[in-house]
Design a protein around this motif. Structure first.
Motif, PDB file in Angstrom:
ATOM      1  N   UNK A 124      13.759   1.059  -7.308  1.00 27.66           N
ATOM      2  CA  UNK A 124      12.553   1.397  -8.061  1.00 27.66           C
ATOM      3  C   UNK A 124      12.865   2.367  -9.201  1.00 27.66           C
ATOM      4  N   UNK A 125      12.305   2.059 -10.387  1.00 27.39           N
ATOM      5  CA  UNK A 125      12.504   2.922 -11.554  1.00 27.39           C
ATOM      6  C   UNK A 125      11.330   3.875 -11.790  1.00 27.39           C
ATOM      7  N   UNK A 126      10.284   3.778 -10.986  1.00 31.17           N
ATOM      8  CA  UNK A 126       9.105   4.629 -11.166  1.00 31.17           C
ATOM      9  C   UNK A 126       9.434   6.080 -10.828  1.00 31.17           C
ATOM     10  N   UNK A 127       8.768   6.969 -11.522  1.00 33.31           N
ATOM     11  CA  UNK A 127       8.939   8.401 -11.252  1.00 33.31           C
ATOM     12  C   UNK A 127       8.526   8.716  -9.815  1.00 33.31           C
ATOM     13  N   UNK A 128       7.412   8.143  -9.379  1.00 36.56           N
ATOM     14  CA  UNK A 128       6.875   8.350  -8.032  1.00 36.56           C
ATOM     15  C   UNK A 128       6.846   6.991  -7.331  1.00 36.56           C
ATOM     16  N   UNK A 131       3.704   5.179  -6.130  1.00 33.46           N
ATOM     17  CA  UNK A 131       2.795   4.546  -7.100  1.00 33.46           C
ATOM     18  C   UNK A 131       3.338   3.213  -7.620  1.00 33.46           C
ATOM     19  N   UNK A 132       4.502   2.835  -7.181  1.00 35.69           N
ATOM     20  CA  UNK A 132       5.134   1.588  -7.607  1.00 35.69           C
ATOM     21  C   UNK A 132       4.472   0.417  -6.876  1.00 35.69           C
ATOM     22  N   UNK A 133       3.926  -0.553  -7.618  1.00 38.15           N
ATOM     23  CA  UNK A 133       3.248  -1.691  -6.979  1.00 38.15           C
ATOM     24  C   UNK A 133       4.167  -2.476  -6.033  1.00 38.15           C
ATOM     25  N   UNK A 134       5.424  -2.657  -6.421  1.00 36.03           N
ATOM     26  CA  UNK A 134       6.364  -3.392  -5.561  1.00 36.03           C
ATOM     27  C   UNK A 134       6.622  -2.623  -4.262  1.00 36.03           C
ATOM     28  N   UNK A 135       6.832  -1.324  -4.393  1.00 29.07           N
ATOM     29  CA  UNK A 135       7.076  -0.505  -3.204  1.00 29.07           C
ATOM     30  C   UNK A 135       5.817  -0.450  -2.336  1.00 29.07           C
ATOM     31  N   UNK A 136       4.656  -0.318  -2.952  1.00 31.01           N
ATOM     32  CA  UNK A 136       3.396  -0.306  -2.197  1.00 31.01           C
ATOM     33  C   UNK A 136       3.219  -1.607  -1.420  1.00 31.01           C
ATOM     34  N   UNK A 137       3.560  -2.725  -2.053  1.00 29.79           N
ATOM     35  CA  UNK A 137       3.438  -4.022  -1.381  1.00 29.79           C
ATOM     36  C   UNK A 137       4.371  -4.099  -0.182  1.00 29.79           C
ATOM     37  N   UNK A 138       5.571  -3.590  -0.336  1.00 32.95           N
ATOM     38  CA  UNK A 138       6.530  -3.602   0.777  1.00 32.95           C
ATOM     39  C   UNK A 138       6.017  -2.722   1.914  1.00 32.95           C
ATOM     40  N   UNK A 139       5.513  -1.535   1.603  1.00 30.68           N
ATOM     41  CA  UNK A 139       4.977  -0.639   2.635  1.00 30.68           C
ATOM     42  C   UNK A 139       3.781  -1.293   3.313  1.00 30.68           C
ATOM     43  N   UNK A 141       3.112  -4.390   3.682  1.00 29.49           N
ATOM     44  CA  UNK A 141       3.596  -5.472   4.556  1.00 29.49           C
ATOM     45  C   UNK A 141       4.133  -4.904   5.868  1.00 29.49           C
ATOM     46  N   UNK A 142       4.836  -3.776   5.786  1.00 27.56           N
ATOM     47  CA  UNK A 142       5.452  -3.184   6.975  1.00 27.56           C
ATOM     48  C   UNK A 142       4.410  -2.593   7.930  1.00 27.56           C
ATOM     49  N   UNK A 143       3.319  -2.070   7.373  1.00 28.38           N
ATOM     50  CA  UNK A 143       2.330  -1.435   8.253  1.00 28.38           C
ATOM     51  C   UNK A 143       1.117  -2.316   8.507  1.00 28.38           C
ATOM     52  N   UNK A 144       1.156  -3.533   7.980  1.00 30.37           N
ATOM     53  CA  UNK A 144       0.117  -4.494   8.277  1.00 30.37           C
ATOM     54  C   UNK A 144      -1.136  -4.388   7.446  1.00 30.37           C
ATOM     55  N   UNK A 145      -1.053  -3.830   6.255  1.00 28.44           N
ATOM     56  CA  UNK A 145      -2.214  -3.793   5.358  1.00 28.44           C
ATOM     57  C   UNK A 145      -2.305  -5.111   4.605  1.00 28.44           C
ATOM     58  N   UNK A 146      -3.520  -5.498   4.247  1.00 30.83           N
ATOM     59  CA  UNK A 146      -3.722  -6.735   3.510  1.00 30.83           C
ATOM     60  C   UNK A 146      -3.302  -6.616   2.058  1.00 30.83           C
ATOM     61  N   UNK A 147      -3.481  -5.468   1.477  1.00 31.23           N
ATOM     62  CA  UNK A 147      -3.171  -5.283   0.071  1.00 31.23           C
ATOM     63  C   UNK A 147      -2.514  -3.925  -0.109  1.00 31.23           C
ATOM     64  N   UNK A 148      -1.752  -3.759  -1.187  1.00 29.31           N
ATOM     65  CA  UNK A 148      -1.147  -2.445  -1.434  1.00 29.31           C
ATOM     66  C   UNK A 148      -2.193  -1.361  -1.517  1.00 29.31           C
ATOM     67  N   UNK A 149      -1.818  -0.177  -1.097  1.00 31.60           N
ATOM     68  CA  UNK A 149      -2.703   0.984  -1.083  1.00 31.60           C
ATOM     69  C   UNK A 149      -2.990   1.431  -2.488  1.00 31.60           C
TER      70      UNK A 149
END
Length: 149
Positions: A124-128, A131-139, A141-149
């Motif tokens: 990830x190249x994001x500062x935080x 807040x990265x959409x790709x990282x949010x999607x991965x998280x 998926x891992x915790x069972x959310x339907x959509x990124x936080x």
């Protein structure tokens, strides 16, 4: 899934493997002698006794100690390891081994999921990263959310 356990007990030694002292075998495995004494007290090892009651370890003990160390790494309690050693055949060992195999497979899956999150964060190249959409999607998926936080 097939798991291969490699035991390195270095049988090429100038020490006679049929008559190693507690100090020699402890050094071979990088253990303190008191660990071997404790394992003996809980029924994991039964070295022979030489003159003056000194413990003597043979080649079979090398394998027992290697198995104890691997089993401990896999999360086995000493009592479970002892039960495997004293089992009256494969059937008695099966329940303990199946239970620990399932627990170990679960821990491996959890570690793999954590590794994937770390790899995603490293890419990830994001500062935080939170807040990265790709990282949010991965998280998500891992915790069972339907959509990124």
């Amino acid at each position: 899934m097939r798991i291969t356990l490699l035991l390195n007990v270095d049988m090429k030694s100038t020490v006679n493997p049929g008559s190693m002292s507690i100090g020699e075998i402890a050094r071979r495995f990088g253990l303190a002698p008191h660990v071997l004494r404790h394992w003996e007290s809980v029924g994991l090892l039964s070295p022979s006794r030489a003159v003056a009651g000194r413990r003597r370890y043979g080649a079979d003990h090398l394998y027992q100690i290697a198995v104890i160390l691997r089993a401990k790494e896999a999360g086995f309690a000493l009592d479970d390891i002892r039960q495997m050693f004293v089992a009256q055949g494969p059937t008695q060992r099966t329940a303990t081994l199946r239970r620990h195999r399932a627990e170990l497979a679960k821990r491996i899956a959890q570690a793999q999921a954590s590794l994937e999150l770390i790899d995603c964060a490293l890419a990830c190249d994001h500062e935080d990263i939170t807040r990265c959409p790709h990282f949010q999607a991965m998280v998500a998926e891992r915790i069972g959310l339907d959509a990124p936080v």
